[in-house]
Design a protein around this motif. Structure first.
Motif, PDB file in Angstrom:
ATOM      1  N   ALA A 165       4.022   5.373  -0.855  1.00  0.00           N
ATOM      2  CA  ALA A 165       5.246   4.613  -0.581  1.00  0.00           C
ATOM      3  C   ALA A 165       6.026   4.499  -1.888  1.00  0.00           C
ATOM      4  CB  ALA A 165       4.910   3.228  -0.038  1.00  0.00           C
ATOM      5  N   TYR A 166       7.341   4.697  -1.816  1.00  0.00           N
ATOM      6  CA  TYR A 166       8.126   4.725  -3.055  1.00  0.00           C
ATOM      7  C   TYR A 166       8.072   3.388  -3.785  1.00  0.00           C
ATOM      8  CZ  TYR A 166      11.862   5.406  -6.389  1.00  0.00           C
ATOM      9  OH  TYR A 166      12.558   5.507  -7.559  1.00  0.00           O
ATOM     10  N   ARG A 167       8.041   2.277  -3.055  1.00  0.00           N
ATOM     11  CA  ARG A 167       8.018   0.984  -3.739  1.00  0.00           C
ATOM     12  C   ARG A 167       6.737   0.834  -4.561  1.00  0.00           C
ATOM     13  NH1 ARG A 167       7.106  -2.890   1.582  1.00  0.00           N
ATOM     14  NH2 ARG A 167       4.863  -2.495   1.843  1.00  0.00           N
ATOM     15  N   ASP A 168       5.613   1.417  -4.062  1.00  0.00           N
ATOM     16  CA  ASP A 168       4.373   1.379  -4.840  1.00  0.00           C
ATOM     17  C   ASP A 168       4.511   2.236  -6.097  1.00  0.00           C
ATOM     18  OD1 ASP A 168       3.262  -0.236  -2.900  1.00  0.00           O
ATOM     19  OD2 ASP A 168       2.306   1.429  -1.846  1.00  0.00           O
ATOM     20  N   ALA A 325      -1.803  -6.294  -7.599  1.00  0.00           N
ATOM     21  CA  ALA A 325      -0.956  -7.407  -8.029  1.00  0.00           C
ATOM     22  C   ALA A 325       0.273  -7.551  -7.147  1.00  0.00           C
ATOM     23  CB  ALA A 325      -0.539  -7.202  -9.487  1.00  0.00           C
ATOM     24  N   MET A 326       0.563  -6.550  -6.317  1.00  0.00           N
ATOM     25  CA  MET A 326       1.714  -6.594  -5.417  1.00  0.00           C
ATOM     26  C   MET A 326       1.380  -7.246  -4.075  1.00  0.00           C
ATOM     27  SD  MET A 326       2.978  -2.671  -6.134  1.00  0.00           S
ATOM     28  CE  MET A 326       4.315  -2.723  -4.934  1.00  0.00           C
ATOM     29  N   ILE A 327       0.123  -7.619  -3.838  1.00  0.00           N
ATOM     30  CA  ILE A 327      -0.293  -8.148  -2.535  1.00  0.00           C
ATOM     31  C   ILE A 327       0.499  -9.388  -2.125  1.00  0.00           C
ATOM     32  CG2 ILE A 327      -2.226  -9.197  -1.287  1.00  0.00           C
ATOM     33  CD1 ILE A 327      -4.079  -7.238  -2.691  1.00  0.00           C
ATOM     34  N   PRO A 328       0.793 -10.323  -3.030  1.00  0.00           N
ATOM     35  CA  PRO A 328       1.600 -11.478  -2.589  1.00  0.00           C
ATOM     36  C   PRO A 328       2.949 -11.081  -2.010  1.00  0.00           C
ATOM     37  CG  PRO A 328       0.567 -11.934  -4.712  1.00  0.00           C
ATOM     38  CD  PRO A 328       0.306 -10.490  -4.406  1.00  0.00           C
ATOM     39  N   GLU A 329       3.512  -9.965  -2.460  1.00  0.00           N
ATOM     40  CA  GLU A 329       4.787  -9.505  -1.916  1.00  0.00           C
ATOM     41  C   GLU A 329       4.597  -8.621  -0.691  1.00  0.00           C
ATOM     42  OE1 GLU A 329       7.627  -8.087  -5.053  1.00  0.00           O
ATOM     43  OE2 GLU A 329       5.832  -8.294  -6.315  1.00  0.00           O
ATOM     44  N   PHE A 330       3.560  -7.769  -0.726  1.00  0.00           N
ATOM     45  CA  PHE A 330       3.336  -6.795   0.352  1.00  0.00           C
ATOM     46  C   PHE A 330       1.853  -6.851   0.746  1.00  0.00           C
ATOM     47  CE2 PHE A 330       6.358  -4.986  -2.788  1.00  0.00           C
ATOM     48  CZ  PHE A 330       7.520  -5.156  -2.062  1.00  0.00           C
ATOM     49  N   GLU A 331       1.553  -7.549   1.843  1.00  0.00           N
ATOM     50  CA  GLU A 331       0.161  -7.746   2.251  1.00  0.00           C
ATOM     51  C   GLU A 331      -0.552  -6.438   2.543  1.00  0.00           C
ATOM     52  OE1 GLU A 331      -0.214 -10.442   5.463  1.00  0.00           O
ATOM     53  OE2 GLU A 331       0.766 -12.125   4.440  1.00  0.00           O
ATOM     54  N   VAL A 332       0.207  -5.406   2.943  1.00  0.00           N
ATOM     55  CA  VAL A 332      -0.415  -4.140   3.302  1.00  0.00           C
ATOM     56  C   VAL A 332      -1.112  -3.502   2.096  1.00  0.00           C
ATOM     57  CG1 VAL A 332       1.586  -2.679   2.794  1.00  0.00           C
ATOM     58  CG2 VAL A 332      -0.020  -1.999   4.588  1.00  0.00           C
ATOM     59  N   ASN A 333      -0.761  -3.921   0.879  1.00  0.00           N
ATOM     60  CA  ASN A 333      -1.412  -3.369  -0.305  1.00  0.00           C
ATOM     61  C   ASN A 333      -2.865  -3.808  -0.430  1.00  0.00           C
ATOM     62  OD1 ASN A 333       1.159  -2.385  -0.841  1.00  0.00           O
ATOM     63  ND2 ASN A 333       0.917  -2.650  -3.050  1.00  0.00           N
ATOM     64  N   GLU A 334      -3.256  -4.765   0.410  1.00  0.00           N
ATOM     65  CA  GLU A 334      -4.669  -5.123   0.454  1.00  0.00           C
ATOM     66  C   GLU A 334      -5.468  -4.049   1.190  1.00  0.00           C
ATOM     67  OE1 GLU A 334      -7.327  -9.132   1.241  1.00  0.00           O
ATOM     68  OE2 GLU A 334      -5.198  -9.100   1.717  1.00  0.00           O
ATOM     69  N   ILE A 335      -4.804  -3.321   2.075  1.00  0.00           N
ATOM     70  CA  ILE A 335      -5.456  -2.243   2.829  1.00  0.00           C
ATOM     71  C   ILE A 335      -5.365  -0.919   2.078  1.00  0.00           C
ATOM     72  CG2 ILE A 335      -5.334  -0.891   4.957  1.00  0.00           C
ATOM     73  CD1 ILE A 335      -4.337  -3.409   6.363  1.00  0.00           C
ATOM     74  N   SER A 336      -4.209  -0.628   1.503  1.00  0.00           N
ATOM     75  CA  SER A 336      -4.019   0.640   0.790  1.00  0.00           C
ATOM     76  C   SER A 336      -4.400   0.482  -0.675  1.00  0.00           C
ATOM     77  CB  SER A 336      -2.565   1.097   0.903  1.00  0.00           C
ATOM     78  OG  SER A 336      -1.704   0.162   0.268  1.00  0.00           O
ATOM     79  N   SER A 337      -4.685   1.601  -1.325  1.00  0.00           N
ATOM     80  CA  SER A 337      -4.992   1.595  -2.754  1.00  0.00           C
ATOM     81  C   SER A 337      -4.748   2.990  -3.309  1.00  0.00           C
ATOM     82  CB  SER A 337      -6.447   1.172  -3.011  1.00  0.00           C
ATOM     83  OG  SER A 337      -7.339   2.036  -2.333  1.00  0.00           O
ATOM     84  N   PRO A 338      -4.439   3.101  -4.603  1.00  0.00           N
ATOM     85  CA  PRO A 338      -4.171   4.417  -5.195  1.00  0.00           C
ATOM     86  C   PRO A 338      -5.458   5.199  -5.428  1.00  0.00           C
ATOM     87  CG  PRO A 338      -4.002   2.702  -6.858  1.00  0.00           C
ATOM     88  CD  PRO A 338      -4.216   2.007  -5.553  1.00  0.00           C
ATOM     89  N   VAL A 339      -5.360   6.514  -5.313  1.00  0.00           N
ATOM     90  CA  VAL A 339      -6.471   7.411  -5.626  1.00  0.00           C
ATOM     91  C   VAL A 339      -5.942   8.528  -6.518  1.00  0.00           C
ATOM     92  CG1 VAL A 339      -7.914   6.958  -3.620  1.00  0.00           C
ATOM     93  CG2 VAL A 339      -6.086   8.642  -3.452  1.00  0.00           C
ATOM     94  N   ILE A 340      -6.785   8.980  -7.437  1.00  0.00           N
ATOM     95  CA  ILE A 340      -6.400  10.008  -8.399  1.00  0.00           C
ATOM     96  C   ILE A 340      -7.482  11.075  -8.418  1.00  0.00           C
ATOM     97  CG2 ILE A 340      -5.811  10.487 -10.809  1.00  0.00           C
ATOM     98  CD1 ILE A 340      -5.038   7.571 -11.105  1.00  0.00           C
ATOM     99  N   HIS A 341      -7.064  12.323  -8.361  1.00  0.00           N
ATOM    100  CA  HIS A 341      -7.974  13.463  -8.459  1.00  0.00           C
ATOM    101  C   HIS A 341      -7.349  14.512  -9.379  1.00  0.00           C
ATOM    102  CE1 HIS A 341      -9.012  11.715  -4.478  1.00  0.00           C
ATOM    103  NE2 HIS A 341     -10.242  12.085  -4.771  1.00  0.00           N
ATOM    104  N   SER A 342      -8.202  15.379  -9.918  1.00  0.00           N
ATOM    105  CA  SER A 342      -7.652  16.548 -10.582  1.00  0.00           C
ATOM    106  C   SER A 342      -6.947  17.406  -9.535  1.00  0.00           C
ATOM    107  CB  SER A 342      -8.765  17.351 -11.264  1.00  0.00           C
ATOM    108  OG  SER A 342      -9.592  17.965 -10.289  1.00  0.00           O
ATOM    109  N   LEU A 343      -5.974  18.181  -9.960  1.00  0.00           N
ATOM    110  CA  LEU A 343      -5.215  18.989  -9.002  1.00  0.00           C
ATOM    111  C   LEU A 343      -6.124  19.946  -8.245  1.00  0.00           C
ATOM    112  CD1 LEU A 343      -1.945  19.847 -10.955  1.00  0.00           C
ATOM    113  CD2 LEU A 343      -2.258  18.182  -9.137  1.00  0.00           C
TER     114      LEU A 343
END
Length: 703
Positions: A165-168, A325-343
């Motif tokens: 999501a762009y806001r994230d 830290a964005m959860i108070p503004e966007f509750e859905v961030n409690e469900i989603s989270s970032p993931v990072i992998h090598s290409l």
């Protein structure tokens, strides 16, 4: 020795590492002095140290090391090397000439070995070219090990990769401390006017950070910056080198040209460099122009460049802290989270096991070929018993006989390896051609030095494998009276071991290959849930300025499908937002009167598709209950209809005896005035994510 010769001396020391430790300690310093003397002589004579110098030197080192290891395996003492380097090379050339004469005298024997060798080398070369392109070749960017893929995940929604999501992303970019830069992008296409002629252009919608992530410079002009990358910024874009040549004849005055794309003017501000093609094969790069306050769901791809010394795990923890830290503004961030992998892991990780299996399979084929060749050499050494005994009686040492036999093996290996290289290049080309479109553009299967080094390496290893034991056996006590029967017993025993090894390897290969074939046959028998025969698909995109509202777009869709169905040869035509095996649009649904789910029972993501009434007949999706859509579904209030698949019935409607007539509402909670949809039909499950994947719940809505 001069500074410029130090790398070459280091390579020579690598060659000396092939020798046993005792031989290195005894003769290594002297051999290095001889090497340095040869280099000085060539310099003084005005001759360089090119392939004509290194090839015979490497050949002699490999052969000498093999002979030393033969002495170690035999348990004999290691004689001191008395010949100078030049004398050794002369002796080598003599051995090679004698080996070639021996092979010419028995062409059937030589051709058989060359054929076996070439097949084994070709198979390994072809598969290595694929493995090299997928996992070994460095990415075509600066410091590629610091480039990573960024995404979001939502296990509660059963989505391993959610997209971004762009806001994230906007908050990650502003508050992270572990990335040098990061960018997000999406792909699209539009209708353009160039010199008054309509042209279809593909483009990449990207944030202004993309050039900082990739460390690339424009071919001409400049990249777009923050001033263009926001909703109210000027519209500017960069064209690819291909589009520049095709539509503008590579005219350097292209900068400042205004194109009309989907009704909007876009100024050409730059020309992309060749490296841009490795990101996406498109005609243009255009600013994303996204607004973090305007939430449009998840749908962007992302990648970033880690700061120097930062690990993937550190970067993930950093982004996770910002995200949560964005959860108070966007509750859905409690469900989603970032993931990072090598290409490579993100886009090619699923191919690692299969590639390893193929590499192991062709390695077994080469081992079987080596065992066959060794058996042939054993048989030939029996026929040459008289010759070898005579040479031994005339004073030839066992070491000298082994050296000649090993030289014959190396000559055969070189000929077979050369033929295998040519066959491998041809075969790997046929193997990689259909794979090119299945991988990201930065995956390249071009031939390189690593490919050549691999072929040379396996050829040398194979030569030692099939030549070492026959040479040791054939040279053992050949000059001793009455020793021939003992030697023959030893050879027969060695032949028995070779045959047993071949059978074991062949059985392993046959069993694994047979199981793989059964898997392929099983997948081929899986019913995908739709009829692929005669089905042709393509995409359409309507310019938003001309088709501003849903009514205009729907009027076009109706007219388009009607006219398309009248084309000779077309039996039926339909429109759909996502065809089987392509695309994902996830929704959540609540069911009227459904019992509450248990605390540990998730509300699964539902695959949502919007289709025209003719879709089920055209694609061949069978309805098992109810009816299909008609032209009146959804046109007026109270007529919103939906068709669900069999899995949806199990996950959402199992409490009902008859799912037809059930009411659904989109969302995770029922509000005061739910937007009810009525189930009018149940369709068979369609293998939307692949024939080897389980189908999840899905719905179809009328266009």
């Amino acid at each position: 020795m001069s500074t410029r010769d130090r790398p070459a001396r280091s390579w020579y020391r690598v060659l000396l590492r092939l020798y046993p430790r005792e031989a290195r300690e005894h003769d290594g310093p002297r051999m290095e002095r001889v090497y340095e003397e040869m280099v000085r002589e060539r310099r003084a004579a005005g001759r360089g140290t090119g392939p004509s110098f290194w090839i015979p030197l490497a050949w002699d080192a490999v052969r000498g090391a093999a002979l030393e290891w033969l002495d170690v395996l035999r348990g004999g003492g290691r004689p001191a090397t008395a010949l100078t380097m030049g004398e050794q090379m002369n002796a080598l050339l003599g051995d090679v000439r004698f080996a070639l004469r021996q092979l010419v005298r028995q062409p059937t024997y030589a051709l058989t070995i060359i054929l076996l060798m070439s097949v084994g080398v070709a198979g390994n070369a072809a598969v290595f070219r694929v493995v090299n392109g997928l996992f070994l070749r460095p990415l075509p960017f600066e410091n590629p090990d610091r480039l990573v893929d960024i995404d979001e995940t939502a296990p509660q929604w059963d989505l391993e990769f959610l997209s971004i999501a762009y806001r994230d992303f906007d908050r990650w970019r502003a508050e992270n401390t572990t990335f040098e830069s990061m960018a997000v992008f999406d792909r699209g296409g539009g209708n353009a006017l160039i010199d008054g002629s309509p042209v279809r252009l593909s483009y990449l919608l990207a944030t202004h950070d993309i050039d900082d992530v990739l460390k690339i410079e424009p071919e001409l002009g400049r990249f777009f910056g923050p001033e263009e990358d926001h909703p109210d910024g000027p519209r500017g874009g960069m064209i690819s080198r291909g589009a520049w040549a095709q539509h503008f004849g590579s005219d350097p005055d292209v900068l400042g040209t205004t194109l009309t794309i989907n009704g909007f003017p876009v100024e050409v501000i730059g020309v992309l460099p060749p490296e841009a093609d490795f990101v996406a094969d498109v005609d243009m790069w255009i600013p994303l122009r996204a607004d973090p306050a305007d939430f449009n769901g998840w749908g962007l791809n992302g990648f970033g460049r880690l700061a120097e010394g930062v690990t993937i795990e550190q970067a993930r923890e950093d982004l996770l802290a910002v995200h949560k830290a964005m959860i108070p503004e966007f509750e859905v961030n409690e469900i989603s989270s970032p993931v990072i992998h090598s290409l490579r892991e993100r886009y090619l990780g699923d191919y690692r096991v299969g590639s390893g299996f193929l590499m192991g399979s062709v390695a077994i084929v080469l081992l079987i070929a080596c065992a066959n060749i060794a058996a042939l050499m054993f048989a030939r050494s029996l026929a040459r018993g008289g010759e070898l005994s005579l040479r031994s009686a005339l004073g030839a040492s066992r070491r000298r006989i082994m050296r000649q036999l090993l030289t014959e093996s190396l000559v055969l290996a070189a000929l077979g390896g050369g033929a295998g290289l040519a066959l491998g290049i041809w075969g790997s080309g046929a193997l990689t051609a259909p794979l090119a479109d299945q991988f990201p553009p930065w995956v390249s299967f071009d031939l390189d030095a690593a490919f050549l080094a691999f072929v040379v390496g396996i050829t040398a290893v194979a030569a030692v494998l099939f030549g070492l034991l026959p040479a040791l056996q054939a040279s053992r006590a050949e000059g001793l009276v009455g020793a021939r029967s003992t030697a023959s017993i030893g050879r027969r025993r060695a032949l028995g071991i070779l045959v047993a090894g071949e059978v074991a390897l062949a059985m392993a290969l046959l069993v694994v290959g047979g199981l793989s074939l059964l898997d392929v046959q099983r997948l081929g028998k899986v019913d995908p849930g739709f009829r692929a025969e005669g089905l042709v698909s393509y995409s359409l995109s309507l310019p938003s300025q001309r088709y501003e509202d849903a009514e205009a777009r729907y009027a076009f869709a109706e007219r388009y499908v009607d006219e398309l169905a009248r084309v000779p040869g077309i039996r039926s035509a339909a429109l759909g937002s996502a065809l089987p095996l392509g695309g994902h649009w996830g929704w959540f649904f609540m069911v009227d009167g459904a019992p509450p789910r248990a605390e540990d029972e998730a509300n699964p993501v539902v695959l949502n598709r919007v289709v025209s009434p003719e879709y089920f007949e055209t694609v061949g999706v069978e309805l098992v209950a109810g009816r299909g859509f008609d032209d009146f579904d959804g046109r007026e209030d109270g007529t919103r209809a939906v068709i669900v698949n069999q899995t949806f019935v199990r996950t959402h409607l199992s409490h009902l005896d008859d799912p037809i007539g059930a009411r659904l509402a989109p969302g995770t909670e029922l509000g005061d005035d739910p937007n009810w949809m009525t189930v009018v039909g149940v369709a068979r499950d369609v293998k939307h994510y692949g024939v080897d994947s389980e189908e999840g719940p899905g719905v179809w809505q009328p266009l």
